[in-house]
Design a protein around this motif. Structure first.
Motif, PDB file in Angstrom:
ATOM      1  N   LEU A   1       2.390   1.808  -3.409  1.00  0.00           N
ATOM      2  CA  LEU A   1       1.395   2.289  -4.373  1.00  0.00           C
ATOM      3  C   LEU A   1       1.087   3.774  -4.151  1.00  0.00           C
ATOM      4  CD1 LEU A   1      -1.032  -0.780  -4.410  1.00  0.00           C
ATOM      5  CD2 LEU A   1       0.383   0.029  -6.309  1.00  0.00           C
ATOM      6  N   LYS A   2       1.024   4.175  -2.881  1.00  0.00           N
ATOM      7  CA  LYS A   2       0.768   5.581  -2.581  1.00  0.00           C
ATOM      8  C   LYS A   2       1.917   6.466  -3.032  1.00  0.00           C
ATOM      9  CE  LYS A   2      -2.295   4.759   1.375  1.00  0.00           C
ATOM     10  NZ  LYS A   2      -2.442   4.858   2.855  1.00  0.00           N
TER      11      LYS A   2
ATOM     12  N   ARG B   1       8.398   0.345 -10.041  1.00  0.00           N
ATOM     13  CA  ARG B   1       8.909   1.624  -9.543  1.00  0.00           C
ATOM     14  C   ARG B   1      10.258   1.932 -10.185  1.00  0.00           C
ATOM     15  NH1 ARG B   1       7.707   3.362  -4.336  1.00  0.00           N
ATOM     16  NH2 ARG B   1       9.241   4.984  -4.800  1.00  0.00           N
TER      17      ARG B   1
ATOM     18  N   ILE C   1       4.528  -4.471  -8.341  1.00  0.00           N
ATOM     19  CA  ILE C   1       4.500  -3.011  -8.378  1.00  0.00           C
ATOM     20  C   ILE C   1       5.750  -2.555  -9.108  1.00  0.00           C
ATOM     21  CG2 ILE C   1       4.548  -0.905  -6.985  1.00  0.00           C
ATOM     22  CD1 ILE C   1       3.236  -2.573  -4.730  1.00  0.00           C
TER      23      ILE C   1
ATOM     24  N   GLY D   1       3.444   6.222  -5.742  1.00  0.00           N
ATOM     25  CA  GLY D   1       3.470   6.375  -7.196  1.00  0.00           C
ATOM     26  C   GLY D   1       3.681   5.101  -7.980  1.00  0.00           C
ATOM     27  N   GLY D   2       3.725   3.947  -7.303  1.00  0.00           N
ATOM     28  CA  GLY D   2       3.877   2.690  -8.019  1.00  0.00           C
ATOM     29  C   GLY D   2       2.559   2.229  -8.613  1.00  0.00           C
ATOM     30  N   GLN D   3       2.612   1.272  -9.507  1.00  0.00           N
ATOM     31  CA  GLN D   3       1.399   0.705 -10.089  1.00  0.00           C
ATOM     32  C   GLN D   3       1.585  -0.798 -10.247  1.00  0.00           C
ATOM     33  OE1 GLN D   3       0.763   1.743 -14.230  1.00  0.00           O
ATOM     34  NE2 GLN D   3       2.866   2.444 -14.445  1.00  0.00           N
ATOM     35  N   ILE D   4       0.503  -1.548 -10.055  1.00  0.00           N
ATOM     36  CA  ILE D   4       0.563  -2.994 -10.180  1.00  0.00           C
ATOM     37  C   ILE D   4       0.410  -3.377 -11.646  1.00  0.00           C
ATOM     38  CG2 ILE D   4      -0.551  -5.180  -9.595  1.00  0.00           C
ATOM     39  CD1 ILE D   4      -1.383  -4.019  -6.953  1.00  0.00           C
ATOM     40  N   ILE D   5       1.330  -4.176 -12.127  1.00  0.00           N
ATOM     41  CA  ILE D   5       1.276  -4.671 -13.498  1.00  0.00           C
ATOM     42  C   ILE D   5       1.456  -6.182 -13.477  1.00  0.00           C
ATOM     43  CG2 ILE D   5       2.136  -2.531 -14.523  1.00  0.00           C
ATOM     44  CD1 ILE D   5       4.895  -3.775 -14.657  1.00  0.00           C
TER      45      ILE D   5
ATOM     46  N   ASP E   1       0.826  -1.209   0.000  1.00  0.00           N
ATOM     47  CA  ASP E   1       0.000   0.000   0.000  1.00  0.00           C
ATOM     48  C   ASP E   1       0.861   1.261   0.000  1.00  0.00           C
ATOM     49  OD1 ASP E   1      -2.416  -1.259  -0.101  1.00  0.00           O
ATOM     50  OD2 ASP E   1      -2.846  -1.124   2.043  1.00  0.00           O
TER      51      ASP E   1
ATOM     52  N   LYS F   1       2.494 -10.734 -10.686  1.00  0.00           N
ATOM     53  CA  LYS F   1       1.968  -9.426 -10.318  1.00  0.00           C
ATOM     54  C   LYS F   1       3.023  -8.680  -9.509  1.00  0.00           C
ATOM     55  CE  LYS F   1      -2.893 -10.831 -10.056  1.00  0.00           C
ATOM     56  NZ  LYS F   1      -4.072 -10.958  -9.156  1.00  0.00           N
TER      57      LYS F   1
END
Length: 330
Positions: free
Chosen positions: A55-56, A139, A137, A58-62, A52, A135
């Motif tokens: 992600l906060k 960065r 994150i 600036g990361g994104q799950i791909i 979490d 899956k």
């Protein structure tokens, strides 16, 4: 189930397993099975909290093809941890329920593959064996940021053995990272890091690989192991002989550690007692031995002791001798 719902479920399970009478709950469980479940749930919760935060930031799950991910430059486990036999439970869980918590990768511009793993290597290995996407994150991270996050996730899991932490620290130093970064990645102080690196330097990687992670063996026993190794005249031959025995070789890594430890201890005790030697111990660490024979007394430092310290002691001989003579003259 949403991430928010799953976090609430984790907290509820932990609350039930760890409720105390002082708080009006049931008596805290002492069942080994339930304690193992609680530890597993806590690790998932801590991983979720780290995910979490990433992600906060600036990361994104791909979803990535496992073949598009480079290995980490700094290993934090023995290679055997990624064998199919050691991933059975994780593969079964991911096969039935999917990957519950993402790993972390960073982009590698100009690299042979587009991404490099930061943490989640076991999940990545399991995904590759299952033939599924991984899956993670994504960065943009510097080398220092990556190794610190790798170590932080290890601390959250709290399932790396002591010797794996030693090798992780040693690998970082060998790759040029400073002590400040190593301390941060392991969430410990400089004295502990120094001891970890000293142990990893003193013990041959070949023997450590043959013994394995030894998860039940803590710092004190590994310090004793290194002291016996350094004091022995032929530790490699003794270790190899012990590890060639079926009952030791076919045991788990804790048993292999015990087998080599006992072999070194038995032979070393005989050698020390026959020479009537006395160990020089500082803060629990064996630095060397003093032996007395017909031809005189001898002081021998273990090979793991830095040469700078030996030179320092040698430079103090005159002062120490003067102190001794003054004390005896009183």
């Amino acid at each position: 189930m949403s991430r928010k719902d799953s976090k609430g479920l984790f907290a509820n399970v932990l609350g039930q397993l760890e409720a105390s009478p002082d708080r009006g709950g049931a008596r805290r469980t002492t069942s080994p099975h339930l304690l193992k479940v609680a530890a597993g749930v806590r690790q998932i919760q801590e991983r979720s909290e780290l995910a979490d935060r990433l992600l906060k930031d600036g990361g994104q799950i791909i979803e990535i093809d496992p073949d598009d991910v480079l290995d980490s430059d700094i290993p934090d486990r023995f290679a055997s941890a990624y064998d199919a036999t050691n991933l059975t439970e994780l593969m079964q869980s991911m096969g039935e329920h999917g990957q519950s918590t993402p790993g972390l990768v960073r982009s590698v511009p100009g690299g042979s593959k587009p991404f490099q793993i930061v943490f989640g290597r076991r999940r990545l290995a399991a995904a590759k064996l299952l033939g599924t996407k991984f899956k993670a994150i994504a960065r943009d991270l510097s080398d220092e940021e990556a190794v610190v996050l790798q170590g932080e996730e290890n601390s959250n899991r709290n399932d790396l053995s002591f010797i794996e932490r030693c090798l992780f620290a040693h690998s970082q130093e060998s790759s040029g990272f400073g002590r400040e970064i190593i301390c941060k990645s392991l969430n410990t102080g400089k004295s502990h890091v120094s001891e970890m690196i000293r142990l990893a330097n003193a013990l041959p990687r070949e023997i450590l690989q043959d013994i394995g992670a030894a998860p039940d063996v803590g710092r004190r026993r590994w310090v004793d192991f290194e002291a016996r190794w350094s004091a022995h005249q032929a530790p490699m031959s003794v270790a190899r002989k012990a590890l060639s025995q079926d009952e030791i070789r076919n045991g788990d890594s804790n048993a292999r550690f015990a087998g080599v430890f006992d072999a070194l201890s038995d032979e070393r005790q005989v050698a020390v007692s026959s020479d009537e030697g006395t160990e020089l111990i500082s803060h629990g660490l064996v630095l060397g031995q003093v032996s007395h024979g017909k031809s005189g007394s001898k002081l021998a430092f273990n090979k793991s002791v830095p040469s700078g310290f030996v030179d320092f002691v040698a430079a103090q001989i005159e002062s120490l001798h003067d102190q001794f003579m003054q004390r005896n003259a009183r």
